[in-house]
Design an enzyme around this catalytic site. Sequence first.
Site, PDB file in Angstrom:
ATOM      1  N   HIS A 116     -18.271  41.025 -38.012  1.00 20.35           N
ATOM      2  CA  HIS A 116     -19.601  40.930 -38.618  1.00 20.35           C
ATOM      3  C   HIS A 116     -19.798  39.463 -39.031  1.00 20.35           C
ATOM      4  CE1 HIS A 116     -22.596  41.409 -41.867  1.00 20.35           C
ATOM      5  NE2 HIS A 116     -22.869  42.609 -41.383  1.00 20.35           N
ATOM      6  N   ASP A 201     -11.491  42.210 -43.606  1.00 18.31           N
ATOM      7  CA  ASP A 201     -12.821  42.705 -43.928  1.00 18.31           C
ATOM      8  C   ASP A 201     -12.770  44.226 -43.802  1.00 18.31           C
ATOM      9  OD1 ASP A 201     -15.393  43.585 -43.992  1.00 18.31           O
ATOM     10  OD2 ASP A 201     -16.128  42.323 -42.363  1.00 18.31           O
ATOM     11  N   GLN A 204     -16.305  48.281 -43.596  1.00 21.45           N
ATOM     12  CA  GLN A 204     -16.578  49.537 -42.877  1.00 21.45           C
ATOM     13  C   GLN A 204     -15.357  50.454 -42.851  1.00 21.45           C
ATOM     14  OE1 GLN A 204     -19.450  50.505 -42.017  1.00 21.45           O
ATOM     15  NE2 GLN A 204     -20.673  48.661 -41.770  1.00 21.45           N
ATOM     16  N   LYS A 227     -21.696  50.573 -49.370  1.00 22.23           N
ATOM     17  CA  LYS A 227     -21.385  51.308 -48.142  1.00 22.23           C
ATOM     18  C   LYS A 227     -20.470  52.501 -48.421  1.00 22.23           C
ATOM     19  CE  LYS A 227     -21.693  47.152 -45.267  1.00 22.23           C
ATOM     20  NZ  LYS A 227     -23.016  47.323 -44.638  1.00 22.23           N
ATOM     21  N   CYS A 369     -25.762  42.163 -37.116  1.00 21.84           N
ATOM     22  CA  CYS A 369     -25.028  41.002 -37.668  1.00 21.84           C
ATOM     23  C   CYS A 369     -23.724  40.780 -36.895  1.00 21.84           C
ATOM     24  CB  CYS A 369     -24.741  41.165 -39.155  1.00 21.84           C
ATOM     25  SG  CYS A 369     -26.214  41.228 -40.143  1.00 21.84           S
TER      26      CYS A 369
HETATM   27  C1  LIG Z   1     -17.850  45.001 -41.015  1.00 25.13           C
HETATM   28  C2  LIG Z   1     -18.760  44.444 -42.066  1.00 25.13           C
HETATM   29  N1  LIG Z   1     -18.344  43.418 -42.804  1.00 25.13           N
HETATM   30  C3  LIG Z   1     -19.102  42.877 -43.752  1.00 25.13           C
HETATM   31  C4  LIG Z   1     -20.358  43.341 -44.003  1.00 25.13           C
HETATM   32  C5  LIG Z   1     -21.173  42.692 -45.057  1.00 25.13           C
HETATM   33  O1  LIG Z   1     -21.464  43.559 -46.103  1.00 25.13           O
HETATM   34  P1  LIG Z   1     -22.488  43.100 -47.214  1.00 25.13           P
HETATM   35  O2  LIG Z   1     -23.793  42.866 -46.524  1.00 25.13           O
HETATM   36  O3  LIG Z   1     -22.533  44.247 -48.146  1.00 25.13           O
HETATM   37  O4  LIG Z   1     -21.950  41.867 -47.806  1.00 25.13           O
HETATM   38  C6  LIG Z   1     -20.854  44.415 -43.263  1.00 25.13           C
HETATM   39  C7  LIG Z   1     -22.221  44.931 -43.482  1.00 25.13           C
HETATM   40  O5  LIG Z   1     -22.791  45.593 -42.672  1.00 25.13           O
HETATM   41  C8  LIG Z   1     -20.027  44.976 -42.263  1.00 25.13           C
HETATM   42  O6  LIG Z   1     -20.450  45.997 -41.511  1.00 25.13           O
END
Ligand SMILES: Cc1ncc(COP(=O)(O)O)c(C=O)c1O
Length: 416
Positions: A116, A201, A204, A227, A369
């Site tokens: 992402h 990260d 998800q 999430k 993203c």
């Molecule tokens: C895999 C992953 N990492 C990071 C993020 C970023 O999350 P946030 O927008 O809550 O910072 C997302 C958001 O969709 C995501 O899917």
Amino acid sequence: MKDVRLDFPLLRTHQDLIYLDSAATSLKPQIVLDAMNRYYTDYGANIHRGLYAISEEASSEYEETRQVVADFINAPSSQEIIFTRNATESVNLITYALGREMVDPGDQIVTTVIEHHANFVPWQQLAFQHDAEFKVIDCLENGDLDIYDETGRIDLSGIITTKTRFCALTLVSNVLGTVQPVKEIIKAIRAINPKTLILVDAAQAVPHMPVDVQDLDCDFLALSSHKMCGPTGVGVLWGRNEILAHMPPFLFGGAMIREVRIEETTYDESPHRFEAGTPDIAGVIGLKAAVRYLQGVGMQTLYKHEQELGATLLKQLQEAFGTKIRILGADSRLPRIGLAAFELEGCHPHDVAALLDEENIAVRAGNHCAMPLHARLKANATTRASLYLYTTHDDITKLVTALHKVHTRLCPSIKK
Ligand SMILES: Cc1ncc(COP(=O)(O)O)c(C=O)c1O
């Protein structure tokens, strides 16, 4: 699992809505809303500095969340839990606070093409600003990382070197839905360069499956409350105490200091050193309720439910559309969460999403993203259906039926 739907007020106010956008943000159970409401109605004072009962209650409710989150991801200490605004800020905290100190020209920062943007752009910019090499691990056509030798073993020689300062990896891709073998990748990184700092990260992953930071053996882990049934505005950065203890602050101001004089400022210990200003107190308290809610359901149970639903989603889409559908990552053998990002022949994803909305089905269209991944897999954009604990088999059947209608409307000439 069926009964959990009663816990989500939005599913009562929108009885016909089929919500398939949980990867963007999950719905919130009533107990999370109640916990936040209770803070504002019963003890809504600022934390840490008030010497009166409701401030002390707010402080203790806020601080208790650290322990609850620590237990949830098996962190050795609640002092390793830092509250941020979201997973994006958690990653930026590391690239700003530590990255700027540690990265010199000629060093390497490694990430992957499936990330992402939240776990891609901060590292890319850090590398660019410090004349470091930005190395991006490629993926194969099925979305799996290109890290395996002919025998199927993970081989990172040529990727990780003695110059690799940081490696940033996603545990679950928000486009492929696949659970990456992060534990094994970390083992392989440590075998080559034990000094590489590794950030996972888990935005998800933590909502959908049990995650254990000690088992993964990472150095940092980022997640987002919104999430995982919690409120927006709160994220978590977990980091190893021995690193956080020496890490300089990220944001400066109140609540993160020990002493401020005109000549000099000294800083508080971690985690407070990294939580400048008044935090989202209600949000952090809401996150605690969300974690307890998920623990009540049971993460193993939830993961199993999602794997079943995810497999049904893939199977039904493939059976219904055959070669007319391309689901990114569907050919991977890795375990998956309940998510499918797909291209439907002849249909623009935005049209698909807009027409599904007419059928009361909420999905997301775009690149989610993850532009580098879409570019790598030669997909301009995809439609993504993402499931969670409140999703039912009936929701999936309705999605597939509605997609048939959409396909016929958008491509009347294409034979099914
Ligand atoms: C895999 C992953 N990492 C990071 C993020 C970023 O999350 P946030 O927008 O809550 O910072 C997302 C958001 O969709 C995501 O899917």
